[in-house]
Write a protein that holds these residues in place. Structure first.
Motif, PDB file in Angstrom:
ATOM      1  N   TYR A  43       8.332  -6.056   3.275  1.00 58.57           N
ATOM      2  CA  TYR A  43       7.600  -5.449   2.161  1.00 58.57           C
ATOM      3  C   TYR A  43       6.108  -5.342   2.478  1.00 58.57           C
ATOM      4  O   TYR A  43       5.512  -4.274   2.368  1.00 58.57           O
ATOM      5  CB  TYR A  43       7.824  -6.285   0.893  1.00 58.57           C
ATOM      6  CG  TYR A  43       6.937  -5.918  -0.262  1.00 58.57           C
ATOM      7  CD1 TYR A  43       7.151  -4.733  -0.975  1.00 58.57           C
ATOM      8  CD2 TYR A  43       5.872  -6.734  -0.636  1.00 58.57           C
ATOM      9  CE1 TYR A  43       6.327  -4.385  -2.035  1.00 58.57           C
ATOM     10  CE2 TYR A  43       5.046  -6.393  -1.692  1.00 58.57           C
ATOM     11  CZ  TYR A  43       5.273  -5.224  -2.396  1.00 58.57           C
ATOM     12  OH  TYR A  43       4.449  -4.883  -3.429  1.00 58.57           O
ATOM     13  N   TYR A  44       5.526  -6.454   2.900  1.00 55.23           N
ATOM     14  CA  TYR A  44       4.082  -6.443   3.182  1.00 55.23           C
ATOM     15  C   TYR A  44       3.753  -5.540   4.371  1.00 55.23           C
ATOM     16  O   TYR A  44       2.784  -4.789   4.349  1.00 55.23           O
ATOM     17  CB  TYR A  44       3.574  -7.859   3.477  1.00 55.23           C
ATOM     18  CG  TYR A  44       3.551  -8.771   2.272  1.00 55.23           C
ATOM     19  CD1 TYR A  44       2.847  -8.429   1.125  1.00 55.23           C
ATOM     20  CD2 TYR A  44       4.225  -9.991   2.281  1.00 55.23           C
ATOM     21  CE1 TYR A  44       2.822  -9.263   0.010  1.00 55.23           C
ATOM     22  CE2 TYR A  44       4.208 -10.835   1.173  1.00 55.23           C
ATOM     23  CZ  TYR A  44       3.504 -10.466   0.044  1.00 55.23           C
ATOM     24  OH  TYR A  44       3.485 -11.289  -1.051  1.00 55.23           O
ATOM     25  N   LYS A  45       4.608  -5.639   5.398  1.00 50.19           N
ATOM     26  CA  LYS A  45       4.337  -4.916   6.649  1.00 50.19           C
ATOM     27  C   LYS A  45       4.657  -3.426   6.476  1.00 50.19           C
ATOM     28  O   LYS A  45       3.817  -2.566   6.757  1.00 50.19           O
ATOM     29  CB  LYS A  45       5.215  -5.521   7.756  1.00 50.19           C
ATOM     30  CG  LYS A  45       4.912  -5.049   9.152  1.00 50.19           C
ATOM     31  CD  LYS A  45       5.710  -5.914  10.148  1.00 50.19           C
ATOM     32  CE  LYS A  45       5.675  -5.311  11.526  1.00 50.19           C
ATOM     33  NZ  LYS A  45       6.964  -4.786  11.971  1.00 50.19           N
ATOM     34  N   GLY A  46       5.874  -3.166   5.971  1.00 51.30           N
ATOM     35  CA  GLY A  46       6.323  -1.775   5.886  1.00 51.30           C
ATOM     36  C   GLY A  46       5.715  -1.019   4.720  1.00 51.30           C
ATOM     37  O   GLY A  46       5.178   0.070   4.873  1.00 51.30           O
ATOM     38  N   LYS A  47       5.810  -1.626   3.526  1.00 56.08           N
ATOM     39  CA  LYS A  47       5.370  -0.901   2.325  1.00 56.08           C
ATOM     40  C   LYS A  47       3.863  -0.918   2.147  1.00 56.08           C
ATOM     41  O   LYS A  47       3.255   0.078   1.775  1.00 56.08           O
ATOM     42  CB  LYS A  47       6.021  -1.523   1.091  1.00 56.08           C
ATOM     43  CG  LYS A  47       7.231  -0.721   0.639  1.00 56.08           C
ATOM     44  CD  LYS A  47       7.425  -0.868  -0.855  1.00 56.08           C
ATOM     45  CE  LYS A  47       8.120   0.371  -1.385  1.00 56.08           C
ATOM     46  NZ  LYS A  47       8.772   0.177  -2.652  1.00 56.08           N
ATOM     47  N   LEU A  48       3.251  -2.084   2.365  1.00 50.41           N
ATOM     48  CA  LEU A  48       1.818  -2.188   2.110  1.00 50.41           C
ATOM     49  C   LEU A  48       0.971  -1.997   3.366  1.00 50.41           C
ATOM     50  O   LEU A  48      -0.231  -1.813   3.283  1.00 50.41           O
ATOM     51  CB  LEU A  48       1.488  -3.554   1.476  1.00 50.41           C
ATOM     52  CG  LEU A  48       2.248  -3.912   0.189  1.00 50.41           C
ATOM     53  CD1 LEU A  48       1.767  -5.246  -0.363  1.00 50.41           C
ATOM     54  CD2 LEU A  48       2.077  -2.823  -0.876  1.00 50.41           C
ATOM     55  N   GLY A  49       1.629  -2.053   4.536  1.00 47.13           N
ATOM     56  CA  GLY A  49       0.897  -1.849   5.789  1.00 47.13           C
ATOM     57  C   GLY A  49      -0.018  -3.016   6.144  1.00 47.13           C
ATOM     58  O   GLY A  49      -1.025  -2.841   6.824  1.00 47.13           O
ATOM     59  N   TRP A  50       0.327  -4.198   5.661  1.00 47.78           N
ATOM     60  CA  TRP A  50      -0.501  -5.377   5.947  1.00 47.78           C
ATOM     61  C   TRP A  50      -0.057  -6.018   7.257  1.00 47.78           C
ATOM     62  O   TRP A  50       1.086  -5.873   7.685  1.00 47.78           O
ATOM     63  CB  TRP A  50      -0.372  -6.425   4.842  1.00 47.78           C
ATOM     64  CG  TRP A  50      -0.943  -6.004   3.512  1.00 47.78           C
ATOM     65  CD1 TRP A  50      -1.541  -4.816   3.201  1.00 47.78           C
ATOM     66  CD2 TRP A  50      -0.933  -6.773   2.295  1.00 47.78           C
ATOM     67  NE1 TRP A  50      -1.919  -4.804   1.879  1.00 47.78           N
ATOM     68  CE2 TRP A  50      -1.556  -5.993   1.300  1.00 47.78           C
ATOM     69  CE3 TRP A  50      -0.466  -8.046   1.958  1.00 47.78           C
ATOM     70  CZ2 TRP A  50      -1.727  -6.431  -0.011  1.00 47.78           C
ATOM     71  CZ3 TRP A  50      -0.631  -8.490   0.648  1.00 47.78           C
ATOM     72  CH2 TRP A  50      -1.259  -7.687  -0.319  1.00 47.78           C
ATOM     73  N   SER A  51      -0.978  -6.780   7.879  1.00 46.46           N
ATOM     74  CA  SER A  51      -0.642  -7.476   9.121  1.00 46.46           C
ATOM     75  C   SER A  51      -0.340  -8.948   8.865  1.00 46.46           C
ATOM     76  O   SER A  51       0.016  -9.688   9.774  1.00 46.46           O
ATOM     77  CB  SER A  51      -1.802  -7.357  10.104  1.00 46.46           C
ATOM     78  OG  SER A  51      -2.958  -7.916   9.516  1.00 46.46           O
ATOM     79  N   ARG A  52      -0.501  -9.388   7.641  1.00 42.58           N
ATOM     80  CA  ARG A  52      -0.182 -10.761   7.228  1.00 42.58           C
ATOM     81  C   ARG A  52      -0.117 -10.799   5.705  1.00 42.58           C
ATOM     82  O   ARG A  52      -0.442  -9.808   5.046  1.00 42.58           O
ATOM     83  CB  ARG A  52      -1.212 -11.752   7.763  1.00 42.58           C
ATOM     84  CG  ARG A  52      -2.641 -11.355   7.469  1.00 42.58           C
ATOM     85  CD  ARG A  52      -3.623 -12.084   8.383  1.00 42.58           C
ATOM     86  NE  ARG A  52      -4.988 -11.692   8.079  1.00 42.58           N
ATOM     87  CZ  ARG A  52      -5.664 -10.759   8.710  1.00 42.58           C
ATOM     88  NH1 ARG A  52      -5.094 -10.076   9.707  1.00 42.58           N
ATOM     89  NH2 ARG A  52      -6.897 -10.464   8.391  1.00 42.58           N
ATOM     90  N   GLY A  53       0.288 -11.948   5.160  1.00 41.73           N
ATOM     91  CA  GLY A  53       0.430 -12.039   3.705  1.00 41.73           C
ATOM     92  C   GLY A  53      -0.122 -13.354   3.183  1.00 41.73           C
ATOM     93  O   GLY A  53      -0.977 -13.958   3.836  1.00 41.73           O
TER      94      GLY A  53
END
Ligand SMILES: [Zn+2]
Length: 266
Positions: free
Chosen positions: A147-157
């Motif tokens: 979710y964080y990586k794919g949907k939000l494009g984040w590199s960490r959470g």
């Protein structure tokens, strides 16, 4: 003494009533009435103080916070990470309070790439507690990462996800995470499983367990990572968010008080 005070108060009441009726016509009457009531108030305070402050003694005391046991774990070794990758690594393991304490002292945190100064508390809202009847499972750590990586494009959470069974380390504590715009650079992010604005009760059952475990996680971070006890806050304190994390039903002062109380016992 009580009799005297009673009659003095009654006398003042009659005088004041008379002055009110006459519309406080004379300035000197006003001054006299004020002086009289001030003296009476001072006497009342003095008498109350001397009698040992009964009112405070009888007020119900806050129940002492129940601290889950932090059992020592002999010969502790940190676990393998679930995603040991350079882009979006995830520890993805659940720790008991005792294991979490050992983890914070372990070699996994030997190389800190940042200097966390504080802690910010969130709630997941979605999922809520009924959507995770057994708390988080390892596969959920994978879902969160996607979710964080794919949907939000984040590199960490966020760093921790806490459920009613334990403390999940998500993003490694050795690097800064992403969880609150204003606090990413300086604070560790803790997500509590549940929706404490609407669906879940933070004061009973599973909700209470999640809160207690989260408070303990914060206290352990303060103890073992040297986070200042004064640097705890809520996501909703971030001026750059419109979120109400960690839920409308949770008061900051009560939450903080319990964390500090737990810290004293560690
Ligand atoms: Zn939040």
């Amino acid at each position: 003494m009580e009799k005297e005070l009673r009659s003095a108060l009654l006398g003042h009441a009659w005088t004041t009533r008379h002055y009110i009726k006459s519309g406080w016509e004379k300035e000197d009457q006003k001054a006299e009435a004020y002086a009289e009531i001030t003296a009476l108030i001072d006497t009342l305070i003095a008498v109350n103080g001397a009698s040992g402050n009964k009112a405070t003694e009888e007020a119900p005391k806050k129940a002492p916070v129940a601290v889950p046991p932090v059992d020592p774990v002999p010969n502790y070794a940190p676990p393998e990470w679930l995603y040991d990758e350079s882009y979006f690594p995830v520890v993805g393991r659940r720790f008991s309070p005792g294991e979490f304490a050992e983890y914070l002292k372990s070699s996994d945190l030997d190389e800190m790439k940042w200097s966390p100064e504080g802690i910010t508390i969130h709630h997941t809202a979605a999922p809520n507690l009924s959507q995770r009847p057994n708390g988080f499972e390892e596969k959920h750590m994978g879902y969160l990462r996607s979710y964080y990586k794919g949907k939000l494009g984040w590199s960490r959470g966020p760093h921790l996800f806490v459920d009613d069974h334990g403390i999940w380390v998500f993003s490694p504590l050795s690097s800064r995470g992403i969880h609150a715009k204003s606090f990413n650079a300086s604070r560790i992010g803790i997500e509590m499983l549940g929706d404490f604005s609407y669906d879940d009760d933070p004061f009973s059952g599973r909700g209470e367990k999640v809160l207690t475990m989260s408070k303990l996680a914060a206290a352990l971070l303060m103890k073992y990572l040297g986070i200042s006890p004064g640097k705890l806050n809520f996501h909703r304190h971030d001026p750059l968010t419109s979120k109400d994390c960690p839920g409308k039903k949770i008061e900051f002062d009560d939450f903080e008080e319990d964390v500090l109380e737990m810290l004293e016992t560690l």
